[in-house]
Each structure stands twice: as structure tokens, then as C-alpha cells.
Design a protein around this motif. Structure first.
Motif, PDB file in Angstrom:
ATOM      1  N   VAL A 205     -32.125 -48.237  20.815  1.00 17.65           N
ATOM      2  CA  VAL A 205     -32.369 -49.578  20.071  1.00 17.65           C
ATOM      3  C   VAL A 205     -31.538 -50.626  20.556  1.00 17.65           C
ATOM      4  CG1 VAL A 205     -32.050 -50.807  18.093  1.00 17.65           C
ATOM      5  CG2 VAL A 205     -33.485 -48.623  18.089  1.00 17.65           C
ATOM      6  N   ARG A 206     -30.244 -50.136  20.934  1.00 19.02           N
ATOM      7  CA  ARG A 206     -29.309 -50.932  21.286  1.00 19.02           C
ATOM      8  C   ARG A 206     -29.308 -51.339  22.846  1.00 19.02           C
ATOM      9  NH1 ARG A 206     -23.521 -47.890  19.797  1.00 19.02           N
ATOM     10  NH2 ARG A 206     -22.716 -50.271  20.518  1.00 19.02           N
ATOM     11  N   LEU A 207     -29.888 -50.194  23.597  1.00 17.69           N
ATOM     12  CA  LEU A 207     -30.137 -50.734  24.933  1.00 17.69           C
ATOM     13  C   LEU A 207     -31.534 -51.732  25.177  1.00 17.69           C
ATOM     14  CD1 LEU A 207     -29.536 -50.310  28.015  1.00 17.69           C
ATOM     15  CD2 LEU A 207     -31.265 -48.401  27.895  1.00 17.69           C
ATOM     16  N   LEU A 208     -32.439 -51.213  24.323  1.00 19.59           N
ATOM     17  CA  LEU A 208     -33.823 -52.071  24.566  1.00 19.59           C
ATOM     18  C   LEU A 208     -33.933 -53.106  23.689  1.00 19.59           C
ATOM     19  CD1 LEU A 208     -35.988 -48.826  24.983  1.00 19.59           C
ATOM     20  CD2 LEU A 208     -34.919 -50.279  26.951  1.00 19.59           C
ATOM     21  N   GLY A 209     -33.133 -53.303  22.666  1.00 21.71           N
ATOM     22  CA  GLY A 209     -33.163 -54.418  21.542  1.00 21.71           C
ATOM     23  C   GLY A 209     -34.306 -54.148  20.421  1.00 21.71           C
ATOM     24  N   ARG A 210     -33.891 -54.727  19.483  1.00 21.68           N
ATOM     25  CA  ARG A 210     -34.808 -54.655  18.264  1.00 21.68           C
ATOM     26  C   ARG A 210     -36.266 -54.873  18.364  1.00 21.68           C
ATOM     27  NH1 ARG A 210     -32.223 -52.507  14.118  1.00 21.68           N
ATOM     28  NH2 ARG A 210     -29.985 -52.602  13.697  1.00 21.68           N
ATOM     29  N   ASN A 211     -37.268 -54.229  18.491  1.00 22.08           N
ATOM     30  CA  ASN A 211     -38.435 -54.397  18.608  1.00 22.08           C
ATOM     31  C   ASN A 211     -38.658 -55.001  20.120  1.00 22.08           C
ATOM     32  OD1 ASN A 211     -39.484 -54.316  15.956  1.00 22.08           O
ATOM     33  ND2 ASN A 211     -38.402 -56.303  15.545  1.00 22.08           N
ATOM     34  N   HIS A 212     -37.805 -54.049  20.916  1.00 20.56           N
ATOM     35  CA  HIS A 212     -37.910 -54.168  22.334  1.00 20.56           C
ATOM     36  C   HIS A 212     -37.786 -55.455  22.785  1.00 20.56           C
ATOM     37  CE1 HIS A 212     -40.314 -50.148  23.457  1.00 20.56           C
ATOM     38  NE2 HIS A 212     -39.228 -49.975  22.676  1.00 20.56           N
ATOM     39  N   GLU A 213     -36.934 -56.395  22.137  1.00 24.49           N
ATOM     40  CA  GLU A 213     -36.496 -57.585  22.433  1.00 24.49           C
ATOM     41  C   GLU A 213     -35.950 -57.869  24.062  1.00 24.49           C
ATOM     42  OE1 GLU A 213     -34.297 -61.667  20.831  1.00 24.49           O
ATOM     43  OE2 GLU A 213     -33.970 -59.602  19.875  1.00 24.49           O
ATOM     44  N   HIS A 214     -34.999 -56.755  24.404  1.00 25.02           N
ATOM     45  CA  HIS A 214     -34.412 -56.900  25.625  1.00 25.02           C
ATOM     46  C   HIS A 214     -35.543 -56.502  26.720  1.00 25.02           C
ATOM     47  CE1 HIS A 214     -30.409 -55.729  23.761  1.00 25.02           C
ATOM     48  NE2 HIS A 214     -30.930 -56.959  23.409  1.00 25.02           N
ATOM     49  N   VAL A 215     -36.489 -55.741  26.450  1.00 24.13           N
ATOM     50  CA  VAL A 215     -37.415 -55.461  27.402  1.00 24.13           C
ATOM     51  C   VAL A 215     -38.294 -56.675  27.766  1.00 24.13           C
ATOM     52  CG1 VAL A 215     -39.754 -53.983  27.766  1.00 24.13           C
ATOM     53  CG2 VAL A 215     -37.699 -52.735  26.678  1.00 24.13           C
ATOM     54  N   ARG A 216     -38.541 -57.431  26.665  1.00 27.41           N
ATOM     55  CA  ARG A 216     -39.462 -58.559  26.966  1.00 27.41           C
ATOM     56  C   ARG A 216     -38.600 -59.666  27.706  1.00 27.41           C
ATOM     57  NH1 ARG A 216     -40.863 -57.535  21.429  1.00 27.41           N
ATOM     58  NH2 ARG A 216     -39.335 -58.995  20.689  1.00 27.41           N
ATOM     59  N   LEU A 217     -37.220 -59.642  27.607  1.00 28.43           N
ATOM     60  CA  LEU A 217     -36.391 -60.620  28.421  1.00 28.43           C
ATOM     61  C   LEU A 217     -36.504 -60.185  29.781  1.00 28.43           C
ATOM     62  CD1 LEU A 217     -33.348 -60.994  26.021  1.00 28.43           C
ATOM     63  CD2 LEU A 217     -35.045 -62.740  26.683  1.00 28.43           C
ATOM     64  N   VAL A 218     -36.408 -58.851  29.935  1.00 26.26           N
ATOM     65  CA  VAL A 218     -36.381 -58.351  31.562  1.00 26.26           C
ATOM     66  C   VAL A 218     -37.787 -58.765  32.002  1.00 26.26           C
ATOM     67  CG1 VAL A 218     -36.425 -56.272  33.019  1.00 26.26           C
ATOM     68  CG2 VAL A 218     -34.698 -56.626  31.142  1.00 26.26           C
ATOM     69  N   GLN A 219     -38.852 -58.685  31.471  1.00 24.80           N
ATOM     70  CA  GLN A 219     -40.038 -58.649  32.117  1.00 24.80           C
ATOM     71  C   GLN A 219     -40.533 -59.861  32.330  1.00 24.80           C
ATOM     72  OE1 GLN A 219     -42.465 -56.182  29.175  1.00 24.80           O
ATOM     73  NE2 GLN A 219     -42.524 -54.362  30.823  1.00 24.80           N
ATOM     74  N   LYS A 220     -39.910 -60.936  31.781  1.00 27.17           N
ATOM     75  CA  LYS A 220     -40.168 -62.300  31.788  1.00 27.17           C
ATOM     76  C   LYS A 220     -39.697 -62.803  33.243  1.00 27.17           C
ATOM     77  CE  LYS A 220     -40.127 -64.498  27.173  1.00 27.17           C
ATOM     78  NZ  LYS A 220     -39.157 -65.329  26.382  1.00 27.17           N
TER      79      LYS A 220
END
Length: 323
Positions: free
Chosen positions: A17-32
Motif C-alpha cells: 500500500v505504501r509503495l503503490l498508494g491507496r487504491n493504486h494511486e501511485h500506479v495511476r500516476l506512473v501510467q500517466k
């Protein structure tokens, strides 16, 4: 170029969770920013896509994971910074930014420089008795200076914090504002109070104000004083005159630090009046012990539109000067 795949092994769900963000928020930032497929399999994260992009994303996640495992609090803003630093290698890495965190009052999150300019500014404030921070709105000039003042005060390095601004009419007529003199000038000082209330409890600020350990006042109130054992900030310094700037700079007393901030593109002085900040750059830039830090739109960390707005106005004003 070819495709590649990599994996990241995690210890537990909390780390994920801390790496990928809550609800995968960090994942979405990367994929933008990168065409990389990211698959979360609990304690394993799979990356696949173009080789160069996978390498970059793997490095970003690896750096953030290192910070997490070290016990650092890494939030979404920190993750955004890690993405920015990966795209612009001139920026300090996230680890350097976190190491440069400014600790303020307990219960308040540490304040971190988030660009190369901000990082250099914080370093300069820590090592010099007089620092000029010059650049556009949103670059953290005032906020970081207040954070350094609060941090230093709480460490008992200084006995008082003094924050001042010239009360210059920027379109609004001071005489027509309601209230007595103090009520008339308070709107000019409000941004300094706002920064303080982000970093200290309201009750503590009220107590320190009553003891004169915090002073927030118009620049005119500095005349005739010698400021010893103080951390002093002059904000909006582009609106000082020659006389005001000279008066202010010569207030510096023993064991004091002075920070001067301003934006030379936002001068509200009457026509024909030269800015004391512009003049100070010319007169003082070669003096040992005085640092000048210049910010650009790359140091802006407000809403993403702010940097674009500043750039648009700078292009427009450059075009007008070229006519």
C-alpha cells in the motif's frame, strides 16, 4: 527497442500500500507518464513494457521502497516528486529531499524541499546569515523560509521570529480598507500567518505573539531597530524602495539570520520608483556571506496549472519588451 519485464518483491500488504498508494494511486500516476503494465499480486509487483520505460519505473519504485523500508513517511506528493526527478535528472533524488526535511512543531508533517532550487535554498538558509530567494509565485520561497524559522526557533537557535512585508497598494487603496491601521495592514501580512498556522498550533502561536517571540509587522515597524538573536524574513521584497531595503538590511544584529524573498516580475511600486530588491541584486551579489538563490517555473509546486500560467505571462511580457 524491445520489451522487458521485472518484478518487485514486497514483505507484506502494508508495504504494498505504501509503495503503490491507496487504491493504486501511485500506479495511476506512473501510467500517466510511462506505457508500463503494472500488476499487483500482493507481495509481488510485476512490471512489463518497453525496456527503457520498465527500467525507469523499476528504479522509481525501488527508490521509494528503499525510503519506506528505512522508516520514512513517503506520501503521494513525495511519489510525484520521485517521478519528476526521474524525468529530470538535474533534480536531487527523493532520498536527498527526504534527508533535507525541515522538522517543525510536533504533530505537523516535516516540510521537504521538492526541487533542485528549493533544495539549494534550504541548504543556503542553513549555512548563511543572509539569503535572497528570488523567483515566481508558488516556488516555496516564503513557505520554506518560515519553516526554517520555526524549526530553528524550536531548536532554540534564535530567541524570536520576525516576519515583515512592505504594505504596498497592489490595485487596492489602503486608505479605503475598513478598520484601524493594524486591521488595514493585516491583509498584507495574511500569507505569513497562513504559513505559521500550517507549522505550529494556534494556541502556541497566540502565546508567542503575546510574548513578542513572534512578530508579524509591516516593514515600516523595523525602522530604528537592531534585531539581535532573531530569525527575520522580509517577504514581497520587490515592493521595497531603495531607502526601505537599505534600512531593513542594516537592522541585522548579533546572532541573527535574514531571509529576503521576492518576485521581480510582480513589482507594485508607483511608476518611477525603483525596486530595492532589483538594486540589491546588483549591489550585493559579490559579498561573501550573502547568498542569492533564483527559482524558476521548474520549482513551482502548486496546482500544475500555476507553472503554465507563469510561463504564459513571462512569454507575453518578454514579447512586449521586444516590441
Amino acid at each position: 527497442m524491445g520489451n522487458a519485464s521485472k518484478q518487485i518483491l514486497l514483505r507484506d500488504k502494508d508495504e504494498a500500500v505504501r509503495l503503490l498508494g491507496r487504491n493504486h494511486e501511485h500506479v495511476r500516476l506512473v501510467q500517466k507518464m510511462y506505457p508500463v503494465k503494472i500488476v499487483d499480486r500482493g507481495e509481488k509487483v510485476l512490471l512489463s513494457g518497453p525496456n527503457k520505460d520498465v527500467e525507469t519505473v523499476h528504479r522509481i519504485f525501488g527508490e521509494v521502497l528503499q525510503m519506506v523500508r528505512r522508516g520514512d513517511q513517503v506520501d503521494t506528493e513525495d511519489f510525484k516528486y520521485a517521478l519528476k526527478a526521474a524525468a529530470d535528472r538535474s533534480q536531487p533524488p527523493l532520498s536527498g529531499v527526504i534527508n533535507g526535511s525541515i522538522v517543525v512543531a510536533s504533530g505537523c508533517a516535516p516540510i521537504r524541499p521538492k526541487s533542485k532550487g528549493q533544495y539549494e535554498y534550504v541548504e543556503a538558509i542553513g549555512t548563511s546569515d543572509m539569503v535572497f530567494g528570488i523567483g515566481p509565485a508558488g516556488t516555496g520561497k516564503t513557505y520554506l523560509a518560515v519553516a526554517m524559522a520555526v524549526s530553528s526557533f524550536l531548536k532554540r537557535e534564535y530567541e524570536r521570529m520576525i516576519f515583515t512585508r512592505p504594505a504596498v497598494e497592489a490595485g487596492e487603496k489602503l486608505g479605503f480598507l475598513p478598520g484601524d491601521l493594524q486591521e488595514k495592514v493585516n491583509p498584507y501580512l495574511r500569507p505569513l500567518y497562513d504559513a505559521l498556522y500550517d507549522m505550529m498550533e494556534a494556541e502556541t502561536i497566540s502565546r508567542l505573539l503575546s510574548r513578542a517571540q513572534i512578530e508579524v509587522a509591516p516593514l515600516a515597524y523595523m525602522r530604528g531597530r537592531t534585531l539581535n538573536h532573531c530569525f527575520v524574513i522580509l517577504d514581497e521584497a520587490q515592493n521595497t524602495t531603495h531607502e526601505q531595503m537599505k534600512m531593513f538590511l542594516t537592522r541585522l544584529g548579533h546572532n541573527s539570520k535574514v531571509i529576503i524573498t521576492g518576485d521581480v516580475t510582480q513589482i507594485d511600486l508607483p511608476s518611477g520608483k525603483a525596486s530595492g530588491l532589483v538594486e540589491a541584486q546588483q549591489l550585493l551579489s559579490g559579498i561573501e556571506g550573502i547568498r542569492f538563490i533564483y527559482f524558476t517555473t521548474r520549482d513551482i509546486f502548486r496546482h500544475p496549472l500555476v507553472a503554465k500560467i507563469v510561463d504564459a505571462y513571462e512569454r507575453h511580457e518578454s514579447g512586449r519588451r521586444g516590441e
